[in-house]
Design a protein around this motif. Structure first.
Motif, short mmCIF file in Angstrom:
data_model
loop_
_atom_site.label_atom_id
_atom_site.label_comp_id
_atom_site.label_asym_id
_atom_site.label_seq_id
_atom_site.Cartn_x
_atom_site.Cartn_y
_atom_site.Cartn_z
N PHE A 193 -2.17 2.02 -5.69
CA PHE A 193 -1.20 2.27 -4.61
C PHE A 193 0.16 1.77 -5.11
CE2 PHE A 193 0.85 1.08 -0.57
CZ PHE A 193 0.59 2.20 0.20
N SER A 239 -9.97 -1.60 4.10
CA SER A 239 -10.82 -0.80 3.19
C SER A 239 -12.08 -1.54 2.76
CB SER A 239 -10.05 -0.45 1.91
OG SER A 239 -8.91 0.26 2.20
N SER A 240 -11.95 -2.84 2.51
CA SER A 240 -13.08 -3.61 1.97
C SER A 240 -14.32 -3.50 2.86
CB SER A 240 -12.72 -5.09 1.79
OG SER A 240 -11.46 -5.24 1.23
N THR A 282 -8.78 -9.55 4.62
CA THR A 282 -8.50 -8.56 3.58
C THR A 282 -8.02 -7.29 4.26
OG1 THR A 282 -9.51 -7.22 1.79
CG2 THR A 282 -10.96 -7.85 3.59
N TRP A 283 -7.59 -6.34 3.45
CA TRP A 283 -7.24 -5.01 3.96
C TRP A 283 -8.53 -4.33 4.44
CZ3 TRP A 283 -4.28 -2.02 6.33
CH2 TRP A 283 -4.29 -0.63 6.19
N GLY A 288 -4.19 6.20 -6.11
CA GLY A 288 -5.04 6.17 -7.32
C GLY A 288 -5.85 4.90 -7.33
N SER A 341 -8.29 6.75 -5.19
CA SER A 341 -7.62 5.62 -4.49
C SER A 341 -8.48 4.37 -4.65
CB SER A 341 -7.45 5.92 -2.99
OG SER A 341 -8.70 5.89 -2.35
N GLY A 342 -7.93 3.24 -4.23
CA GLY A 342 -8.70 2.00 -4.25
C GLY A 342 -9.81 2.02 -3.22
N ALA A 360 -8.27 -4.79 -5.98
CA ALA A 360 -7.15 -3.90 -5.65
C ALA A 360 -5.81 -4.59 -5.87
CB ALA A 360 -7.27 -3.42 -4.21
N GLN A 361 -5.80 -5.93 -5.66
CA GLN A 361 -4.53 -6.65 -5.74
C GLN A 361 -4.38 -7.47 -7.02
OE1 GLN A 361 -3.85 -8.84 -2.07
NE2 GLN A 361 -4.61 -7.16 -0.81
N LYS A 389 1.06 -1.92 -5.56
CA LYS A 389 0.12 -2.82 -6.25
C LYS A 389 0.72 -3.22 -7.62
CE LYS A 389 -3.36 -2.76 -3.33
NZ LYS A 389 -2.71 -2.85 -2.01
N VAL A 394 -13.05 -10.42 -2.62
CA VAL A 394 -11.74 -9.74 -2.74
C VAL A 394 -10.78 -10.70 -3.44
CG1 VAL A 394 -9.83 -8.70 -1.46
CG2 VAL A 394 -12.18 -8.47 -0.59
N TYR A 428 -2.63 -8.86 7.32
CA TYR A 428 -3.98 -9.14 7.86
C TYR A 428 -3.92 -10.14 9.00
CZ TYR A 428 -4.08 -7.55 3.07
OH TYR A 428 -3.78 -6.90 1.91
C1 PLP Z 1 -7.97 -5.68 -0.99
C2 PLP Z 1 -7.80 -4.20 -0.96
N1 PLP Z 1 -8.89 -3.42 -1.07
C3 PLP Z 1 -8.78 -2.08 -1.07
C4 PLP Z 1 -7.57 -1.44 -0.95
C5 PLP Z 1 -7.51 0.03 -0.90
O1 PLP Z 1 -6.71 0.61 -1.87
P1 PLP Z 1 -6.01 2.03 -1.61
O2 PLP Z 1 -4.87 1.81 -0.71
O3 PLP Z 1 -5.60 2.47 -2.99
O4 PLP Z 1 -7.02 2.94 -1.03
C6 PLP Z 1 -6.40 -2.23 -0.85
C7 PLP Z 1 -5.08 -1.59 -0.72
O5 PLP Z 1 -4.24 -1.98 0.03
C8 PLP Z 1 -6.52 -3.63 -0.84
O6 PLP Z 1 -5.45 -4.43 -0.73
#
Ligand code: PLP
Length: 364
Positions: free
Chosen positions: A181, A86-87, A83-84, A192, A57-58, A157-158, A184, A129, A309
């Motif tokens: 995802f 995850s970052s 940002t999402w 992935g 995954s990302g 990721a984007q 994306k 990002v 966000y």
């Molecule tokens: C900026 C950013 N980073 C990381 C991710 C994480 O990716 P994933 O959903 O594949 O884990 C996303 C996904 O939405 C994202 O938009």
């Protein structure tokens, strides 16, 4: 109208997808089968990177990048609050501290003018990002990073398919990390991601970490995770990748058309694409103080829209121990209050786009 139309592309390439999936079913190498290597070779070539390592995954991609750089407890990693999750999540998961730098009001990406002040002797990585499909000012960020000898991870990721001064996103810094995802720009049929680098040692570490830190069978010099991309997803991506370059062109055409069509609508700001950048418009995001009114008007016309966000990361409860408050990152907070993403996909029709633009005008 769909917010992101995944069906049209599926219909276009359904035979290719089925053939690829059938091949995997028949050879049965569901883990790290030949399609994984084939995809990595193609994606590396596309971005111009020496190495591509696909992952689960990302999010895992960012995690593996930080693990490969040895980020851990007591370290700091600089990223943005808009940002999402995850970052910043991956930084905290490793026991390190996310340090936020506010974004620029035009590109909505890391404000490079504020970066240097955030660097300390604990800074282990800088993670800009590429939000909504456009890269940050990577030359400016890399220049500061080189001065302090800090690696840069582009959270792309984007932005897979976008360019910065003629170079592809994912190949603009020490490490590029992307997501596949489904929604994306290059999305698969599940989860992935992929890592990109020109550094042989880092690439080797990525490969070890995605298989439990395994160098060779039953030999684990470092800690890792179960972070492989499924062969089936790689096979599906190979079919999608055949139409991806066309889709990138179409995304840019639709983005430009939105911008020119909305240019006369008062009270909204269309995306600012910096000179030297091309965006893949993972989302086409406008800014407006009357976002709720626009969203309501669109909804009445059966048009979906999404605000992403809306609570920036520095004021998320999970990061309360960082001690931030509202007002700490004013640009991120303002954008979080104003952003509205409109329907976008390479298969979006001009008629549908006109409907969206006309509906937004109704809310004036
Ligand atoms: C900026 C950013 N980073 C990381 C991710 C994480 O990716 P994933 O959903 O594949 O884990 C996303 C996904 O939405 C994202 O938009």
């Amino acid at each position: 109208m769909q917010f992101i139309d995944l069906k049209s592309r599926h219909q276009l390439i359904v035979d290719k997808i089925n053939a690829r999936v059938q091949t995997v079913m028949e050879h049965g190498q569901f883990i790290l089968g030949p399609e994984v290597n084939e995809l990595e070779t193609k994606l590396a070539k596309y971005t111009g990177s020496k190495h591509c390592v696909t992952v689960s995954s990302g999010t895992d991609s960012l995690l593996i990048a930080l693990m490969a750089l040895g980020v851990g407890a007591g370290d700091e990693v600089i990223t943005v609050p808009y940002t999402w999750i995850s970052s910043a999540e991956v930084i905290a998961l490793l026991g390190a501290k996310p340090v936020f730098v506010d974004i620029r009001p035009d590109t909505l990406n890391m404000d490079e003018a504020l970066l240097e002040a955030a660097i300390t002797n604990k800074t282990k990585a800088i993670m800009p990002v590429s939000i909504y499909g456009q890269c940050s000012d990577m030359d400016a960020i890399n220049e500061i990073a080189v001065k302090y000898d800090i690696p840069v991870i582009e959270d792309a990721a984007q932005s897979f398919g976008a360019t910065y001064k003629g170079k592809k996103s994912c190949n603009l810094s020490t490490i590029g990390s992307t997501s596949f995802f489904p929604s994306k720009p290059l999305g698969c049929y599940g989860d992935g991601g992929a890592l990109f680098t020109n550094d042989d040692e880092l690439a080797e570490k990525f490969r070890w970490i995605r298989v439990h830190g395994q160098e060779r069978k039953h030999h684990h010099p470092i800690l890792g995770i179960n972070g492989r991309m499924d062969t089936l997803q790689a096979a599906i991506l190979l079919a999608i990748f055949e139409v991806f370059p066309e889709e990138v062109i179409r995304r840019q055409e639709i983005g430009n058309l939105y911008t020119s069509s909305l240019s006369k609508t008062s009270g909204i700001r269309t995306p600012s694409i910096a000179q030297g950048n091309t965006s893949v418009y993972a989302q086409y995001t406008i800014l407006s103080d009357k976002r709720e009114t626009i969203q309501e008007t669109l909804k009445l016309q059966g048009i979906p829209s999404v605000s992403y966000y809306t609570v920036p990361l520095h004021i998320q409860p999970v990061f309360s121990s960082l001690g931030h408050h509202s007002g700490d990152f004013p640009v991120a907070e303002r954008i979080a209050d104003q952003c509205l993403s409109l329907p976008m996909s390479p298969y979006f029709s001009v008629n549908d786009l006109d409907r969206v633009v006309t509906s937004i005008a109704l809310s004036e």
